[in-house]
Scaffold this active site. Structure first.
Site, PDB file in Angstrom:
ATOM      1  N   ARG A 240       0.815  -1.208   0.000  1.00  9.80           N
ATOM      2  CA  ARG A 240       0.000   0.000   0.000  1.00  9.80           C
ATOM      3  C   ARG A 240       0.856   1.268   0.000  1.00  9.80           C
ATOM      4  NH1 ARG A 240      -2.906   1.911  -2.693  1.00  9.80           N
ATOM      5  NH2 ARG A 240      -3.971  -0.114  -2.646  1.00  9.80           N
TER       6      ARG A 240
ATOM      7  N   LYS B  13       1.981  24.630  -2.657  1.00  5.70           N
ATOM      8  CA  LYS B  13       0.721  24.032  -2.205  1.00  5.70           C
ATOM      9  C   LYS B  13       0.794  22.512  -2.373  1.00  5.70           C
ATOM     10  CE  LYS B  13      -1.927  28.200  -3.282  1.00  5.70           C
ATOM     11  NZ  LYS B  13      -2.985  28.814  -4.094  1.00  5.70           N
TER      12      LYS B  13
ATOM     13  N   LYS C 182       4.701  38.759  -0.891  1.00  2.00           N
ATOM     14  CA  LYS C 182       3.269  38.687  -1.165  1.00  2.00           C
ATOM     15  C   LYS C 182       2.546  39.802  -0.419  1.00  2.00           C
ATOM     16  CE  LYS C 182       1.734  34.700  -2.378  1.00  2.00           C
ATOM     17  NZ  LYS C 182       1.168  33.333  -2.430  1.00  2.00           N
TER      18      LYS C 182
ATOM     19  N   GLU D  72       4.618  40.021  -5.626  1.00  2.00           N
ATOM     20  CA  GLU D  72       3.245  39.776  -6.065  1.00  2.00           C
ATOM     21  C   GLU D  72       2.511  41.108  -6.214  1.00  2.00           C
ATOM     22  OE1 GLU D  72       0.257  36.625  -4.366  1.00  2.00           O
ATOM     23  OE2 GLU D  72       0.028  38.497  -3.247  1.00  2.00           O
TER      24      GLU D  72
ATOM     25  N   ASP E  75      -1.046  38.634 -10.043  1.00  2.00           N
ATOM     26  CA  ASP E  75      -1.967  37.790  -9.298  1.00  2.00           C
ATOM     27  C   ASP E  75      -3.427  38.101  -9.615  1.00  2.00           C
ATOM     28  OD1 ASP E  75      -2.547  35.807  -7.298  1.00  2.00           O
ATOM     29  OD2 ASP E  75      -3.147  37.448  -5.977  1.00  2.00           O
TER      30      ASP E  75
END
Length: 290
Positions: free
Chosen positions: A102, A137, A169, A199, A220
């Site tokens: 697995r 992410k 950011k 950003e 963005d």
């Protein structure tokens, strides 16, 4: 992903942790039906068409359990594979084949799913001059594997982690007080070899970032018309990257704008697995594994 010491150094700890998650003390089912070591052979079968990624990770899962495990697998990462295709076989102690099944398949399915998704999206950008990037992410403790899978699928890696590059950011800019101040502080703090990415959410922010000397600007969540204007403003002054809700339809719009990079979090956070199974397990003669 190369075999040998380099691969082992990078992935052994993660695979071992995954095995320990699945086997806290013993595999009670396997030990019940297979109390002693016995050699066996099992087939690896692809249940969906796609792009293979992670075959060396798959193999390493078993050799961590038993270094004597052998493989007769004739495909490599990056190859297109078909539904129903038998990719090869694994030969070893039946107990280890069952215990590692697995975990090994989880890695292979996840990585191949990401590679398959990436190749489909990257194909949209062929000939446009725009490159497809991943993001941070990623699944916790899976970043190394997932970013590798993006590369196998034809994408490119953005920064690996927070130590790998400067990306200012909205909240960093808010903390510093302005785009110009954030860029100046980053330039003062970071080594001169580091590029600074900012950003921006509007043409006004873009103008400020360019004036401050940003090396890369991330456009963005801009609409297509605004993005085209932004790319024209930045041309010759900064590398451009666009981001925000990127899917196949959006990529087709972006492809003709001339942006240098497009980042897509969905490559790692929303790719469907590619299904595999291990089937036809059979015991071998006592000396067949030697």
């Amino acid at each position: 992903m190369n075999s040998g010491a380099g691969l082992n150094f990078n992935i052994d700890a993660a695979i071992t942790a995954a095995l320990r998650e699945d086997i806290t003390s013993e595999d009670i089912t396997t030990n019940a039906v297979m109390p002693e070591a016995k050699a066996g052979k099992v087939d690896l079968i692809c249940k969906e068409a796609g792009v293979l990624a992670g075959i060396e990770v798959f193999k390493r899962t078993f050799t961590l359990l038993d270094p004597q495990t052998k493989f007769d697998i004739g495909v490599t990462d990056g190859e297109a594979i078909e539904k129903g295709q038998t990719l090869g076989s694994i030969i070893g102690d039946i107990r280890c084949l069952l215990m590692g099944e697995r975990t090994a398949l989880n890695y292979l399915q996840r990585m191949s799913g990401i590679a398959t998704h990436t190749r489909r999206l990257a194909a949209i950008l062929v000939g446009s001059g725009t490159k497809l990037l991943d993001t941070r992410k990623t699944t916790p403790n899976m970043r190394y594997f997932e970013k590798y899978a993006v590369k196998i699928g034809g994408g490119y890696n953005h920064r690996y982690n927070l130590s790998d590059g400067i990306l200012l950011k909205d909240n960093h800019i808010g903390a510093a007080g302005s785009v110009a101040r954030a860029v100046a502080m980053a330039r003062e703090y970071a080594p001169f070899v580091r590029k600074i990415e900012v950003e921006v959410e509007s043409l006004e922010m873009l103008a400020e970032a360019l004036e401050a000397g940003a090396d890369i600007v991330m456009l963005d969540n801009m609409d297509t018309e605004t993005m085209a204007r932004a790319v024209a403003m930045a041309r010759g002054r900064a590398v451009t990257e666009c981001s925000g809700n990127v899917d196949e339809a959006r990529l087709r719009e972006i492809a003709g704008i001339g942006v240098d990079y497009v980042s897509c979090g969905a490559l790692t956070h929303s790719s469907k697995i590619l299904d595999f199974s291990m089937k036809n397990l059979k015991p071998l003669e006592e000396n067949a594994n030697g």
